[in-house]
Design an enzyme around this catalytic site. Sequence first.
Site, mmCIF file in Angstrom:
data_model
loop_
_atom_site.group_PDB
_atom_site.id
_atom_site.type_symbol
_atom_site.label_atom_id
_atom_site.label_comp_id
_atom_site.label_asym_id
_atom_site.label_seq_id
_atom_site.Cartn_x
_atom_site.Cartn_y
_atom_site.Cartn_z
ATOM 1 N N ASP A 1 1.335 10.805 1.385
ATOM 2 C CA ASP A 1 1.853 11.975 2.122
ATOM 3 C C ASP A 1 3.376 12.082 2.070
ATOM 4 O O ASP A 1 3.948 13.036 2.595
ATOM 5 C CB ASP A 1 1.351 11.959 3.574
ATOM 6 N N ASP B 1 -4.063 1.037 -4.365
ATOM 7 C CA ASP B 1 -3.625 1.353 -5.734
ATOM 8 C C ASP B 1 -3.852 0.163 -6.673
ATOM 9 O O ASP B 1 -4.239 0.340 -7.840
ATOM 10 C CB ASP B 1 -2.171 1.846 -5.777
HETATM 11 N N1 UDP Z 1 -0.362 4.976 5.848
HETATM 12 C C1 UDP Z 1 -1.501 4.821 6.599
HETATM 13 N N2 UDP Z 1 -1.426 4.079 7.765
HETATM 14 C C2 UDP Z 1 -0.273 3.519 8.172
HETATM 15 C C3 UDP Z 1 0.868 3.669 7.377
HETATM 16 C C4 UDP Z 1 0.794 4.405 6.222
HETATM 17 O O1 UDP Z 1 -2.546 5.353 6.245
HETATM 18 O O2 UDP Z 1 -0.277 2.879 9.216
HETATM 19 C C5 UDP Z 1 -0.425 5.784 4.626
HETATM 20 C C6 UDP Z 1 0.642 6.870 4.591
HETATM 21 O O3 UDP Z 1 0.157 8.046 5.168
HETATM 22 C C7 UDP Z 1 0.957 6.999 3.122
HETATM 23 C C8 UDP Z 1 0.664 5.617 2.569
HETATM 24 O O4 UDP Z 1 -0.153 4.952 3.515
HETATM 25 O O5 UDP Z 1 0.145 7.956 2.503
HETATM 26 C C9 UDP Z 1 1.897 4.809 2.314
HETATM 27 O O6 UDP Z 1 2.602 4.664 3.502
HETATM 28 P P1 UDP Z 1 4.191 4.577 3.560
HETATM 29 O O7 UDP Z 1 4.766 5.644 2.714
HETATM 30 O O8 UDP Z 1 4.594 4.585 5.003
HETATM 31 O O9 UDP Z 1 4.495 3.136 2.980
HETATM 32 P P2 UDP Z 1 4.702 2.607 1.499
HETATM 33 O O10 UDP Z 1 3.424 1.871 1.198
HETATM 34 O O11 UDP Z 1 4.917 3.769 0.605
HETATM 35 O O12 UDP Z 1 5.877 1.724 1.594
#
Ligand code: UDP
Length: 371
Positions: free
Chosen positions: A197, A284
Amino acid sequence: MRLSLRPAAKLTALAALVFIMNVFIWSNYLKHDFNDVSTIVESNKHGRQQQQPVAQHVNQSEDEVTPLHKYKRSAKSFIGYMDTLKNEGEKLKKVVQVAHLEPTQLDDIYISVKTTKNFHQSRLRLIIDTWVTLARQQTYFFTDADDLEIQKLLPSGHLINTNCSSDHSRKSLCCKMAFEYDNYMASNKRWFCHVDDDTYVNIPQLVALLQKYNHSEEWYLGKPSLRHPLEIIDRNNPVQKLAFWFATGGAGICISKALALKMLPHAGGGKLMTVGEKIRLPDDCTVGYIINYILHKELTVINEFHSHLEALWQIRVPEIKNQITFSYAKYGDKNNIVRLEGFDENKDPTRFWSIHCHLFPYTKHCANMPR
Ligand code: UDP
Ligand code: MN
């Protein structure tokens, strides 16, 4: 007597010569016609890999087409040969029509966005107002709570409450990805594209990318964040390591229908979550493990995909229009964002509005932005 036999013999020899020439010319003509059909398929190659030869499309190898020499024995069997070839030609023409695929369009793509209730206001609204306006009917959101307010902004059924836990654990992330995959499989679309998102998607460029690949071949498109394959302990044999490539979810992942079908025994019906649990890795990585390690399919690197793990400020402004995805991140008080003049950074900290209005200056809310 000698005088009258000579012209008769000459005539017979001439007639035989004419017949042989006819056989030769017709057989070459028909052979040529037959080859033309194969050439059409070759020239209609859709994607970077070669199409299957025509004979394989009809489940009939070229060997099964009766060879010419069998028909050379008599004029009657020669006519039979011509009919057979004509029938084969008709069959092949039909196959060519099927093989001549329509170019992929936006509606052939299933775009799934992973989100969570805490980000509905801060992240979802932003993408719904920007890039999703260009793909409203094709984009589905996988979350962990009902939200009537967001639901009203989307077509019916596009906000899917998975009831997965709302945390950032590998189990919850794999749980959502499993839902995304299963819903894609039920959609009958050519391509499954996942984004997070916090990703901006340049929709016309995404469509242009997928038009270069054939969805009925196996394609795993994305961008790895590591320069090397991910190495993990083999749980079946803990003294051994295993390695595989994976595309970073935050940069975007696109999987063709053919590959998604191959994944079914390992990912379908929630199995993706089981695999994630087995290897103890997030969504992923789990997708990469299934595709690259289990199915031995290569990852095709798409340089125009950009996760927040890249130095986004290095993307040159004239290049922005050619890029497909952009993410962002905040590290302490430093933002990793695309350097683009546009909306005030306080109003547009992610640069999504600036990117959007740079790409589509005449869309809603962009009219008054400085250009
Ligand atoms: N996300 C989730 N639950 C959480 C935190 C993040 O489902 O508690 C989802 C968030 O909506 C996004 C993805 O996981 O689509 C990645 O989250 P974020 O961008 O915060 O962290 P990243 O993994 O990119 O560092
Ligand atoms: Mn992120």
